[in-house]
Motif scaffolding. Structure first.
Motif, PDB file in Angstrom:
ATOM      1  N   ASN A   1      -6.769   3.036  11.640  1.00 57.25           N
ATOM      2  CA  ASN A   1      -7.386   3.529  12.873  1.00 57.25           C
ATOM      3  C   ASN A   1      -6.671   4.774  13.358  1.00 57.25           C
ATOM      4  OD1 ASN A   1      -9.092   1.232  12.873  1.00 57.25           O
ATOM      5  ND2 ASN A   1      -7.585   0.049  14.031  1.00 57.25           N
ATOM      6  N   SER A   2      -7.320   5.495  14.253  1.00 56.08           N
ATOM      7  CA  SER A   2      -6.726   6.709  14.842  1.00 56.08           C
ATOM      8  C   SER A   2      -6.172   7.624  13.757  1.00 56.08           C
ATOM      9  CB  SER A   2      -5.620   6.324  15.835  1.00 56.08           C
ATOM     10  OG  SER A   2      -6.117   5.483  16.853  1.00 56.08           O
ATOM     11  N   LEU A   3      -6.981   7.872  12.766  1.00 57.13           N
ATOM     12  CA  LEU A   3      -6.522   8.659  11.616  1.00 57.13           C
ATOM     13  C   LEU A   3      -6.202  10.096  12.006  1.00 57.13           C
ATOM     14  CD1 LEU A   3      -8.878   7.143   8.953  1.00 57.13           C
ATOM     15  CD2 LEU A   3      -6.390   7.264   8.761  1.00 57.13           C
ATOM     16  N   LYS A   4      -5.210  10.634  11.309  1.00 52.11           N
ATOM     17  CA  LYS A   4      -4.741  11.996  11.549  1.00 52.11           C
ATOM     18  C   LYS A   4      -4.837  12.787  10.244  1.00 52.11           C
ATOM     19  CE  LYS A   4      -1.236  10.176  14.752  1.00 52.11           C
ATOM     20  NZ  LYS A   4       0.217  10.130  15.062  1.00 52.11           N
ATOM     21  N   PRO A   5      -4.892  14.113  10.336  1.00 51.55           N
ATOM     22  CA  PRO A   5      -4.932  14.917   9.098  1.00 51.55           C
ATOM     23  C   PRO A   5      -3.765  14.614   8.162  1.00 51.55           C
ATOM     24  CG  PRO A   5      -5.544  16.264  10.967  1.00 51.55           C
ATOM     25  CD  PRO A   5      -5.094  14.949  11.536  1.00 51.55           C
ATOM     26  N   GLU A   6      -2.617  14.278   8.698  1.00 53.47           N
ATOM     27  CA  GLU A   6      -1.461  13.985   7.849  1.00 53.47           C
ATOM     28  C   GLU A   6      -1.586  12.653   7.121  1.00 53.47           C
ATOM     29  OE1 GLU A   6      -1.446  14.857  11.104  1.00 53.47           O
ATOM     30  OE2 GLU A   6       0.173  13.814  12.196  1.00 53.47           O
ATOM     31  N   ASP A   7      -2.603  11.877   7.409  1.00 57.10           N
ATOM     32  CA  ASP A   7      -2.869  10.661   6.639  1.00 57.10           C
ATOM     33  C   ASP A   7      -3.654  10.964   5.363  1.00 57.10           C
ATOM     34  OD1 ASP A   7      -3.520   9.046   9.769  1.00 57.10           O
ATOM     35  OD2 ASP A   7      -1.695   8.884   8.562  1.00 57.10           O
ATOM     36  N   THR A   8      -4.082  12.197   5.197  1.00 59.83           N
ATOM     37  CA  THR A   8      -4.823  12.575   3.995  1.00 59.83           C
ATOM     38  C   THR A   8      -3.958  12.361   2.756  1.00 59.83           C
ATOM     39  OG1 THR A   8      -6.188  14.188   5.155  1.00 59.83           O
ATOM     40  CG2 THR A   8      -5.897  14.504   2.777  1.00 59.83           C
ATOM     41  N   ALA A   9      -4.474  11.579   1.813  1.00 55.20           N
ATOM     42  CA  ALA A   9      -3.712  11.224   0.610  1.00 55.20           C
ATOM     43  C   ALA A   9      -4.586  10.346  -0.282  1.00 55.20           C
ATOM     44  CB  ALA A   9      -2.443  10.466   0.973  1.00 55.20           C
ATOM     45  N   VAL A  10      -4.094  10.111  -1.486  1.00 57.48           N
ATOM     46  CA  VAL A  10      -4.657   9.068  -2.330  1.00 57.48           C
ATOM     47  C   VAL A  10      -3.864   7.792  -2.052  1.00 57.48           C
ATOM     48  CG1 VAL A  10      -5.170   8.305  -4.677  1.00 57.48           C
ATOM     49  CG2 VAL A  10      -5.321  10.739  -4.090  1.00 57.48           C
ATOM     50  N   TYR A  11      -4.583   6.718  -1.791  1.00 55.33           N
ATOM     51  CA  TYR A  11      -3.952   5.453  -1.417  1.00 55.33           C
ATOM     52  C   TYR A  11      -4.045   4.473  -2.589  1.00 55.33           C
ATOM     53  CZ  TYR A  11      -3.498   6.892   3.436  1.00 55.33           C
ATOM     54  OH  TYR A  11      -3.125   7.547   4.589  1.00 55.33           O
ATOM     55  N   TYR A  12      -2.920   3.784  -2.829  1.00 56.23           N
ATOM     56  CA  TYR A  12      -2.803   2.840  -3.932  1.00 56.23           C
ATOM     57  C   TYR A  12      -2.237   1.517  -3.427  1.00 56.23           C
ATOM     58  CZ  TYR A  12      -2.528   7.247  -6.611  1.00 56.23           C
ATOM     59  OH  TYR A  12      -2.746   8.490  -7.147  1.00 56.23           O
ATOM     60  N   CYS A  13      -2.624   0.431  -4.051  1.00 56.86           N
ATOM     61  CA  CYS A  13      -1.915  -0.824  -3.819  1.00 56.86           C
ATOM     62  C   CYS A  13      -1.160  -1.190  -5.092  1.00 56.86           C
ATOM     63  CB  CYS A  13      -2.842  -1.939  -3.390  1.00 56.86           C
ATOM     64  SG  CYS A  13      -4.192  -2.259  -4.502  1.00 56.86           S
ATOM     65  N   ASN A  14      -0.131  -1.982  -4.906  1.00 57.95           N
ATOM     66  CA  ASN A  14       0.704  -2.345  -6.045  1.00 57.95           C
ATOM     67  C   ASN A  14       1.628  -3.485  -5.666  1.00 57.95           C
ATOM     68  OD1 ASN A  14       1.701  -2.177  -8.662  1.00 57.95           O
ATOM     69  ND2 ASN A  14       2.008   0.041  -8.595  1.00 57.95           N
TER      70      ASN A  14
ATOM     71  N   TRP B   1       0.869  -1.177   0.000  1.00 61.60           N
ATOM     72  CA  TRP B   1       0.000   0.000   0.000  1.00 61.60           C
ATOM     73  C   TRP B   1       0.904   1.225   0.000  1.00 61.60           C
ATOM     74  CZ3 TRP B   1      -5.025   0.756  -0.859  1.00 61.60           C
ATOM     75  CH2 TRP B   1      -5.917  -0.296  -0.684  1.00 61.60           C
ATOM     76  N   TYR B   2       0.661   2.119  -0.954  1.00 65.87           N
ATOM     77  CA  TYR B   2       1.342   3.395  -1.044  1.00 65.87           C
ATOM     78  C   TYR B   2       0.317   4.506  -0.821  1.00 65.87           C
ATOM     79  CZ  TYR B   2       5.811   1.904  -3.173  1.00 65.87           C
ATOM     80  OH  TYR B   2       7.051   1.370  -3.421  1.00 65.87           O
ATOM     81  N   ARG B   3       0.810   5.702  -0.592  1.00 64.53           N
ATOM     82  CA  ARG B   3      -0.046   6.870  -0.566  1.00 64.53           C
ATOM     83  C   ARG B   3       0.696   8.067  -1.133  1.00 64.53           C
ATOM     84  NH1 ARG B   3      -0.520   7.984   5.991  1.00 64.53           N
ATOM     85  NH2 ARG B   3       1.649   8.635   6.337  1.00 64.53           N
ATOM     86  N   GLN B   4      -0.085   9.017  -1.655  1.00 67.66           N
ATOM     87  CA  GLN B   4       0.498  10.238  -2.191  1.00 67.66           C
ATOM     88  C   GLN B   4      -0.353  11.411  -1.741  1.00 67.66           C
ATOM     89  OE1 GLN B   4       1.101  10.435  -6.469  1.00 67.66           O
ATOM     90  NE2 GLN B   4       2.757  11.895  -6.178  1.00 67.66           N
ATOM     91  N   ALA B   5       0.244  12.263  -0.954  1.00 65.87           N
ATOM     92  CA  ALA B   5      -0.421  13.473  -0.489  1.00 65.87           C
ATOM     93  C   ALA B   5      -0.174  14.592  -1.496  1.00 65.87           C
ATOM     94  CB  ALA B   5       0.104  13.864   0.887  1.00 65.87           C
ATOM     95  N   PRO B   6      -1.034  15.591  -1.519  1.00 62.78           N
ATOM     96  CA  PRO B   6      -0.860  16.703  -2.470  1.00 62.78           C
ATOM     97  C   PRO B   6       0.517  17.341  -2.337  1.00 62.78           C
ATOM     98  CG  PRO B   6      -2.996  16.835  -1.417  1.00 62.78           C
ATOM     99  CD  PRO B   6      -2.253  15.744  -0.701  1.00 62.78           C
TER     100      PRO B   6
END
Length: 116
Positions: free
Chosen positions: A83-96, A36-41
């Motif tokens: 769980n316990s999500l934070k504003p810094e978890d905001t992103a588009v999440y991808y699997c690969n 799982w990857y993520r990319q924030a703005p």
């Protein structure tokens, strides 16, 4: 090349939870590593979690203890429980998988937005 369709994202408040799903176009029980990857703005794509066919998991430090990656081989689906999500978890999440990462081949991802 196996393809993935991510889903389960949404808008959640700080401290909330989401479970992301990643449906594969092929059997996953033979795939050694799934990420799982993520990319924030404005930021580079970041590896968040990995799962191996041998049952090993690993996480980036910022999500340890909050996120859990898992597989359901009968459904060819990989999950990311957040769980316990934070504003810094905001992103588009991808699997690969490793070959997709090397080829820079990505699905549409799923947007996660955590409000403060």
């Amino acid at each position: 090349q196996v393809q993935f369709v991510e889903s389960g994202g949404g808008l959640v408040q700080t401290g909330g939870s989401l479970r992301l799903s990643c449906a594969a176009s092929a059997r996953i029980f033979t795939i050694d590593s799934i990420y799982w990857y993520r990319q924030a703005p404005g930021k580079q794509r970041e590896l968040v979690a990995l799962s191996t066919s041998g049952g090993r998991t690993n996480y980036v430090d910022s999500v340890k203890g909050r996120f859990t990656i898992s597989r359901d081989n009968t459904k060819n689906t990989v999950y990311l429980q957040m769980n316990s999500l934070k504003p810094e978890d905001t992103a588009v999440y991808y699997c690969n998988i490793p070959s997709g990462v090397r080829a820079d081949y990505w699905g549409q991802g799923t947007q996660v937005t955590v409000s403060s």
